[in-house]
Design a protein around this motif. Sequence first.
Motif, PDB file in Angstrom:
ATOM      1  N   LEU A  23       1.056  -1.049  -0.219  1.00  0.00           N
ATOM      2  CA  LEU A  23      -0.079  -0.201   0.058  1.00  0.00           C
ATOM      3  C   LEU A  23       0.647   0.920  -0.180  1.00  0.00           C
ATOM      4  O   LEU A  23       1.735   1.290   1.146  1.00  0.00           O
ATOM      5  CB  LEU A  23      -0.330   0.227   1.061  1.00  0.00           C
ATOM      6  N   MET A  24       0.712   2.292  -0.722  1.00  0.00           N
ATOM      7  CA  MET A  24       1.288   3.187  -0.531  1.00  0.00           C
ATOM      8  C   MET A  24      -0.158   4.783  -0.395  1.00  0.00           C
ATOM      9  O   MET A  24      -1.284   5.015  -1.288  1.00  0.00           O
ATOM     10  CB  MET A  24       2.046   3.584  -0.927  1.00  0.00           C
ATOM     11  N   THR A  25       0.386   5.636   0.847  1.00  0.00           N
ATOM     12  CA  THR A  25      -0.382   6.591   1.278  1.00  0.00           C
ATOM     13  C   THR A  25      -0.118   7.812   0.614  1.00  0.00           C
ATOM     14  O   THR A  25       1.216   8.243   0.900  1.00  0.00           O
ATOM     15  CB  THR A  25      -1.482   6.870   2.159  1.00  0.00           C
ATOM     16  N   PHE A  26      -1.322   9.103  -0.460  1.00  0.00           N
ATOM     17  CA  PHE A  26       0.013   9.889  -1.393  1.00  0.00           C
ATOM     18  C   PHE A  26      -1.480  11.066  -0.322  1.00  0.00           C
ATOM     19  O   PHE A  26      -2.263  10.981  -0.735  1.00  0.00           O
ATOM     20  CB  PHE A  26      -0.367  10.525  -3.005  1.00  0.00           C
ATOM     21  N   GLU A  27      -1.197  11.990  -0.847  1.00  0.00           N
ATOM     22  CA  GLU A  27      -1.393  13.356  -0.078  1.00  0.00           C
ATOM     23  C   GLU A  27      -1.237  14.624  -0.867  1.00  0.00           C
ATOM     24  O   GLU A  27      -0.272  14.254  -1.217  1.00  0.00           O
ATOM     25  CB  GLU A  27      -1.606  14.124   1.656  1.00  0.00           C
ATOM     26  N   TYR A  28      -2.077  15.234  -1.425  1.00  0.00           N
ATOM     27  CA  TYR A  28      -2.084  16.698  -2.491  1.00  0.00           C
ATOM     28  C   TYR A  28      -3.071  18.121  -2.171  1.00  0.00           C
ATOM     29  O   TYR A  28      -4.068  17.507  -1.047  1.00  0.00           O
ATOM     30  CB  TYR A  28      -3.502  15.705  -3.626  1.00  0.00           C
ATOM     31  N   ARG A  29      -2.392  18.678  -2.603  1.00  0.00           N
ATOM     32  CA  ARG A  29      -2.844  20.158  -1.960  1.00  0.00           C
ATOM     33  C   ARG A  29      -3.626  20.708  -3.471  1.00  0.00           C
ATOM     34  O   ARG A  29      -2.295  20.652  -4.281  1.00  0.00           O
ATOM     35  CB  ARG A  29      -2.050  21.079  -1.491  1.00  0.00           C
ATOM     36  N   VAL A  30      -4.152  21.436  -3.651  1.00  0.00           N
ATOM     37  CA  VAL A  30      -4.553  21.819  -5.035  1.00  0.00           C
ATOM     38  C   VAL A  30      -4.180  23.464  -4.756  1.00  0.00           C
ATOM     39  O   VAL A  30      -5.667  23.781  -4.270  1.00  0.00           O
ATOM     40  CB  VAL A  30      -6.026  21.690  -5.699  1.00  0.00           C
ATOM     41  N   ILE A  31      -3.496  24.162  -5.343  1.00  0.00           N
ATOM     42  CA  ILE A  31      -3.360  25.438  -5.109  1.00  0.00           C
ATOM     43  C   ILE A  31      -3.529  26.036  -6.463  1.00  0.00           C
ATOM     44  O   ILE A  31      -3.300  26.220  -7.182  1.00  0.00           O
ATOM     45  CB  ILE A  31      -1.478  26.015  -5.129  1.00  0.00           C
ATOM     46  N   ASN A  32      -4.266  27.318  -5.845  1.00  0.00           N
ATOM     47  CA  ASN A  32      -4.907  28.428  -7.296  1.00  0.00           C
ATOM     48  C   ASN A  32      -3.692  29.242  -7.356  1.00  0.00           C
ATOM     49  O   ASN A  32      -3.679  30.080  -6.434  1.00  0.00           O
ATOM     50  CB  ASN A  32      -6.156  28.650  -7.331  1.00  0.00           C
TER      51      ASN A  32
END
Lengths: 178, 178, 178, 178
Positions: free
Chosen positions: D116-125
């Motif tokens: 398993l691998m877990t990624f986190e993301y941020r969406v920047i405008n």
Amino acid sequence: MIPDTVFDKIDEESLPEKLILLRGNAIISVMVTQTDFRVRYSETDGQRRAHHSHYPVWFEMGRADFCRQAGFDYKNLEDTGFYLVVARLECQYKAPLEYDDLVRIETRLVSLSRKLMTFEYRVINISQKEALAGEGKTVLVCIDRQGRPASLPSDVTGRLQDCITPSGGKLHASIPGG
Amino acid sequence: MIPDTVFDKIDEESLPEKLILLRGNAIISVMVTQTDFRVRYSETDGQRRAHHSHYPVWFEMGRADFCRQAGFDYKNLEDTGFYLVVARLECQYKAPLEYDDLVRIETRLVSLSRKLMTFEYRVINISQKEALAGEGKTVLVCIDRQGRPASLPSDVTGRLQDCITPSGGKLHASIPGG
Amino acid sequence: MIPDTVFDKIDEESLPEKLILLRGNAIISVMVTQTDFRVRYSETDGQRRAHHSHYPVWFEMGRADFCRQAGFDYKNLEDTGFYLVVARLECQYKAPLEYDDLVRIETRLVSLSRKLMTFEYRVINISQKEALAGEGKTVLVCIDRQGRPASLPSDVTGRLQDCITPSGGKLHASIPGG
Amino acid sequence: MIPDTVFDKIDEESLPEKLILLRGNAIISVMVTQTDFRVRYSETDGQRRAHHSHYPVWFEMGRADFCRQAGFDYKNLEDTGFYLVVARLECQYKAPLEYDDLVRIETRLVSLSRKLMTFEYRVINISQKEALAGEGKTVLVCIDRQGRPASLPSDVTGRLQDCITPSGGKLHASIPGG
């Protein structure tokens, strides 16, 4: 323009839907399939209309239904190692489609050789008095697993041979109930 | 192959990228924009290739960059109440594109009137020796907020007038560095 | 896990489909809508499965059908100046979906306030013995034309109030015929 | 706002971009990748905003760049017979994104096991003062060609092991130049 034609729908449900076209004295059998769906919200764009890139997706849905009605599943074709790829696409946009509009794709096969098939499509907006929203055409090529041009299996061409409709943009404009 | 032509890139960064085309004795200024991106995984289909319905999306990205480079933002055009809609689309598929392939869309404007504009596109697979993966063409119509045909604002046509390239499929086949 | 429940489908066609849930001695009315479609070729990816980004699109189709069955059209809501936007999305993927698989989205409304509504979804692969292909949840917020948070019109909340189902992941796992 | 932390970017171009995070006296190496693009017109919907179903597509682009920077190509992984599939997706939507907005996806790997691998993301405008437009999380599972759960190749886990960032939603909120 085929002013002197008469359409008549054959009604046997278990067979592909076919139409009889009288052209002069000749009787031509016409198979047109209908694929109905609603415009998805995700398919609209900032103009509140279906984005034009979805029409090719809808044509493909129409083709799948056409093949199914002609007696073969495109999925099965791939399982036997043959693929159809779009080599050429044309689309004319006539009127906008909005979210939730009920849309019908009319599909017919206008030519077939061992390696090529050409389909034509009409996009009908059922929600707007069956207005013609667009027309399209795709040329498909058969390839094998390695991506090389290949001949369509003969059972497929056999089934499709009977389903060809001579081209003509307005041919099924007046299908009763269509 | 355009053996008897010579291209020369004008290098001033603040100006639209332009090319000089010598055709016989005539010097023709050519503006071609380049839009680069990678094929997204979500754009591939069961054949492990980019689905053909994404090409029109990429053409649109090419158009946006072309307009930006010509000096106007499509977004601003919409803010002033004018919209461009695709009236006609043509696409030829030449070679498959796979996931993560680096793709370049070359865009040029081949004709312009007060109500219509025609763009042509080439799809180049940078990852595969710059192979030509496809070609396309779109005719766009200007409409107003009510969806009626409208004339393009004169400052827009003014800016675009200088960016027209006479049509011709292989015109920028050999752009150096392209 | 709700082991001691009994489902029974109310059969009146003109009404929203409802289910009766007996929980202990309490009778709870349950509305679950079903949205059926086939996986499009364009929705598959290089793994020959439906790409995971399409599930949110399908949830939205489920929501549209749910609202329609609850007595209001989402399209009409927008026409009156109110919009629903997704504020939060969750999705679990349980089993792959392939091209042409017949899929059913089961949708229910699990909570409702003046400004928020929460829907839950189940993705059923009808073509694969009705296997559970996924589950999801979305929280929606009402906004006005300026994008500010707004209260849902009271006629909308009135209609939806009767359609709320208490949450619980496996609640409608055993709907007869579902 | 992380007042008592200090970030410092390591500048060697050939290495993955890494950040040093001082948390109390501990020095934590942080790898965050940045993927920039513009919102496509086709990604907008009738609300003139990017449709929420595109965020998972963008997360996937972020993952691809992250893996590339960690030293392996996802495409190569598939060529060796291993696939990563999304098992769980979460997304919070914070602010709308409009057509042509320049968007940045910040991606980091928050946990890794053999399967398993877990990624986190941020969406920047970027176009809107770098406003936070959304956040997301995906859990991925490794499978083999037959679709069975499989262990990630050890050279892949080896490369990724050094790139794990302890979770924490606001960790890279104030990356200089980010």
